[in-house]
Write an enzyme that holds these catalytic residues in place. Sequence first.
Site, mmCIF file in Angstrom:
data_model
loop_
_atom_site.group_PDB
_atom_site.id
_atom_site.type_symbol
_atom_site.label_atom_id
_atom_site.label_comp_id
_atom_site.label_asym_id
_atom_site.label_seq_id
_atom_site.Cartn_x
_atom_site.Cartn_y
_atom_site.Cartn_z
ATOM 1 N N CYS A 50 5.227 2.481 4.791
ATOM 2 C CA CYS A 50 6.951 2.676 4.463
ATOM 3 C C CYS A 50 7.041 1.108 4.083
ATOM 4 O O CYS A 50 7.195 0.093 4.858
ATOM 5 C CB CYS A 50 7.594 3.476 4.535
ATOM 6 S SG CYS A 50 9.171 3.184 3.927
ATOM 7 N N CYS A 52 10.412 0.278 2.095
ATOM 8 C CA CYS A 52 12.142 0.042 2.515
ATOM 9 C C CYS A 52 12.028 -1.075 3.146
ATOM 10 O O CYS A 52 11.311 -1.365 3.903
ATOM 11 C CB CYS A 52 12.026 1.518 2.342
ATOM 12 S SG CYS A 52 12.620 1.866 3.819
ATOM 13 N N CYS A 55 14.191 0.585 6.930
ATOM 14 C CA CYS A 55 12.657 1.314 8.188
ATOM 15 C C CYS A 55 12.569 -0.040 9.054
ATOM 16 O O CYS A 55 11.982 -0.885 8.463
ATOM 17 C CB CYS A 55 11.589 1.614 7.930
ATOM 18 S SG CYS A 55 11.570 3.313 6.969
#
Length: 191
Positions: A50, A52, A55
């Site tokens: 991920c 993003c 996180c």
Amino acid sequence: MTSSISIHPLLDKGVSKSTADFSGGVLICACTERPVKIRVEGAIAHNHACGCTKCWKPEGAVFSMVAVAPHDKVSVLENGDKLAVVDPSALIQRHACTECGVHMYGPVERDHPFQGLDFIHPERFQESGWQEPGFAAFVSSVIEAGVEPEMMDGVRQRLNDLGLPPYDCLSPGLMDYIASWTAQRNVKPNN
């Protein structure tokens, strides 16, 4: 050379395959004294890299590694007093260790297609054999974290080389699930 592009310390060495008999384990934070321990019963699902900016990522990682487990299969074993929610307004209520900063679990508690699931970082398992990542999500978001835009073709190629198809959202199957859930919510009953 795309092999020189770092994605995540565990993924850079190649994606390790899961074992059919993985039935859960214990996640542990990075503290050497009084580490937080979380039990996850059963298999995990939807493991992915991920990009993003919300996180937790280990040092040197451009992407995190994230999977989900049913909320009722996740429990705090030890030192839960060290946990605090990172952002109470976020959809994912990420519970992080206040000492080392590792996000240990993140339930989705409000009305959402992922309600009832907890987001976890499987590389924190003491046990091996958990489900390997199958795709990369929110890839463009790594630019927000400092990756130069001109590096993105190489980042996407490296993800493909690792067998992690890159998406700027979630995988098509998860996006279809979200859209189906939303469509069902929007169906008006016949009068």
